[in-house]
Design an enzyme around this catalytic site. Structure first.
Site, PDB file in Angstrom:
ATOM      1  N   LYS A  14      61.607  80.379 -60.293  1.00  0.00           N
ATOM      2  CA  LYS A  14      60.856  79.207 -59.840  1.00  0.00           C
ATOM      3  C   LYS A  14      59.359  79.364 -60.170  1.00  0.00           C
ATOM      4  CE  LYS A  14      64.113  78.192 -56.096  1.00  0.00           C
ATOM      5  NZ  LYS A  14      64.237  77.862 -54.659  1.00  0.00           N
ATOM      6  N   TYR A  52      67.824  68.964 -56.799  1.00  0.00           N
ATOM      7  CA  TYR A  52      67.939  69.262 -55.368  1.00  0.00           C
ATOM      8  C   TYR A  52      68.401  68.054 -54.553  1.00  0.00           C
ATOM      9  CZ  TYR A  52      66.090  74.007 -55.643  1.00  0.00           C
ATOM     10  OH  TYR A  52      65.940  75.348 -55.891  1.00  0.00           O
ATOM     11  N   PHE A  60      61.931  68.859 -45.713  1.00  0.00           N
ATOM     12  CA  PHE A  60      61.170  69.637 -46.694  1.00  0.00           C
ATOM     13  C   PHE A  60      61.360  69.156 -48.134  1.00  0.00           C
ATOM     14  CE2 PHE A  60      65.192  72.015 -46.098  1.00  0.00           C
ATOM     15  CZ  PHE A  60      65.636  72.133 -47.416  1.00  0.00           C
ATOM     16  N   ARG A  88      73.779  85.859 -56.152  1.00  0.00           N
ATOM     17  CA  ARG A  88      73.286  85.460 -54.820  1.00  0.00           C
ATOM     18  C   ARG A  88      72.923  86.715 -54.000  1.00  0.00           C
ATOM     19  NH1 ARG A  88      72.137  80.141 -53.352  1.00  0.00           N
ATOM     20  NH2 ARG A  88      72.700  80.698 -51.222  1.00  0.00           N
ATOM     21  N   THR A  94      67.785  82.969 -48.297  1.00  0.00           N
ATOM     22  CA  THR A  94      66.918  81.865 -48.748  1.00  0.00           C
ATOM     23  C   THR A  94      65.476  82.045 -48.262  1.00  0.00           C
ATOM     24  OG1 THR A  94      68.846  80.407 -48.622  1.00  0.00           O
ATOM     25  CG2 THR A  94      66.677  79.333 -48.685  1.00  0.00           C
ATOM     26  N   ARG A 108      64.204  88.000 -53.663  1.00  0.00           N
ATOM     27  CA  ARG A 108      63.366  87.089 -52.881  1.00  0.00           C
ATOM     28  C   ARG A 108      62.421  87.866 -51.972  1.00  0.00           C
ATOM     29  NH1 ARG A 108      67.960  82.382 -51.871  1.00  0.00           N
ATOM     30  NH2 ARG A 108      67.227  80.981 -53.513  1.00  0.00           N
ATOM     31  N   ASN A 120      60.492  80.775 -52.842  1.00  0.00           N
ATOM     32  CA  ASN A 120      61.293  81.993 -52.705  1.00  0.00           C
ATOM     33  C   ASN A 120      61.705  82.590 -54.053  1.00  0.00           C
ATOM     34  OD1 ASN A 120      63.091  80.040 -53.383  1.00  0.00           O
ATOM     35  ND2 ASN A 120      64.433  80.277 -51.613  1.00  0.00           N
ATOM     36  N   HIS A 123      66.381  81.012 -57.918  1.00  0.00           N
ATOM     37  CA  HIS A 123      67.524  80.207 -57.474  1.00  0.00           C
ATOM     38  C   HIS A 123      68.808  80.802 -58.040  1.00  0.00           C
ATOM     39  CE1 HIS A 123      70.074  76.637 -56.933  1.00  0.00           C
ATOM     40  NE2 HIS A 123      70.498  76.881 -58.159  1.00  0.00           N
ATOM     41  N   GLU A 134      74.961  72.810 -62.476  1.00  0.00           N
ATOM     42  CA  GLU A 134      73.593  73.262 -62.757  1.00  0.00           C
ATOM     43  C   GLU A 134      73.440  73.799 -64.180  1.00  0.00           C
ATOM     44  OE1 GLU A 134      72.814  75.935 -59.494  1.00  0.00           O
ATOM     45  OE2 GLU A 134      72.813  74.299 -58.038  1.00  0.00           O
TER      46      GLU A 134
END
Ligand code: GDP
Length: 200
Positions: A14, A52, A60, A88, A94, A108, A120, A123, A134
């Site tokens: 990100k 998203y 948010f 993950r 998260t 993260r 964070n 992804h 995705e």
């Protein structure tokens, strides 16, 4: 033992962590993932909103979209055994503050911003369905064949790879080059049966 759980997943560095993407890519390599494709891109507002969209109703959401369009992201298709849950796990929780407590070695925890729940660092798709969506989102033109495993993989290797590789390795043993890997790579480029011959 060969696994029939080879998966592909979408990883994304990100905007807040983009400067540290070389370190993150090193972790990806050390974790044993294969990078199938990669693309650095700046998302438009419409693209970030679509990516998203499942969070559309969350408070948010607008700030998440602002953040995701604030700079470039690096999207990567990762492949490997149980790649979706493996990536993950590497990411960690998260929330960065939680990641720091519960999984201090996670990506993260190490690269994210504990003062902002959107920032964070990275992804990862959370299911096969979202991985599919995705990957298509970032790589719409890529045609991905199903991953071969078991007998299918054996048959593919013995038909499509072994004949050329056996020739290459036999030649390599005769020549005994100083750098066998570079020699092999060059030999395969010149002798690839699926491409017209190239000049050395
Ligand atoms: P993920 O699958 O672990 O990325 O988590 P989610 O799908 O729940 O959330 C998507 C992304 O939205 C997260 O990675 C964060 O960047 C952001 N996010 C999630 N929850 C919050 C929150 O409570 N506040 C803010 N500002 N951002 C959030």
């Amino acid at each position: 033992m060969a696994s029939d759980r080879i998966q592909r997943t979408l990883a994304m560095v990100k905007p807040d962590a983009i400067e540290r993407s070389p370190e993150i890519e090193k972790i990806i390599q050390e974790e044993g993932f294969t990078v199938v494709d990669r693309r650095r891109v700046r998302l438009t507002r419409a693209e970030a909103e679509e990516f998203y969209s499942e969070h559309r109703t969350k408070p948010f959401y607008p700030s998440l979209v602002d953040y995701m369009t604030s700079g470039e992201v690096l999207a990567l298709i990762l492949a490997g055994e149980d790649a979706i849950s493996h990536w993950r796990r590497v990411l960690g929780p998260t929330q960065v503050s939680r990641a720091r407590q519960e999984a201090p070695e996670s990506l993260r925890a190490r690269f994210g911003d504990p003062t902002n729940d959107s920032r964070n660092a990275a992804h990862g798709s959370d299911s096969q369905t979202s991985a599919h969506r995705e990957v298509k989102f970032f790589f719409p033109d890529l045609t991905l064949e199903p991953v071969l495993t078991g007998e299918g993989a054996k048959e593919y290797l013995s038909n499509a790879v072994s004949p050329t590789l056996v020739r290459a390795l036999t030649e390599l043993c005769k020549v005994r080059p100083e750098d066998p890997i570079v020699w092999l790579a060059d030999w395969l480029l010149v002798n690839n049966p699926n491409k017209p011959p190239v000049d050395k």
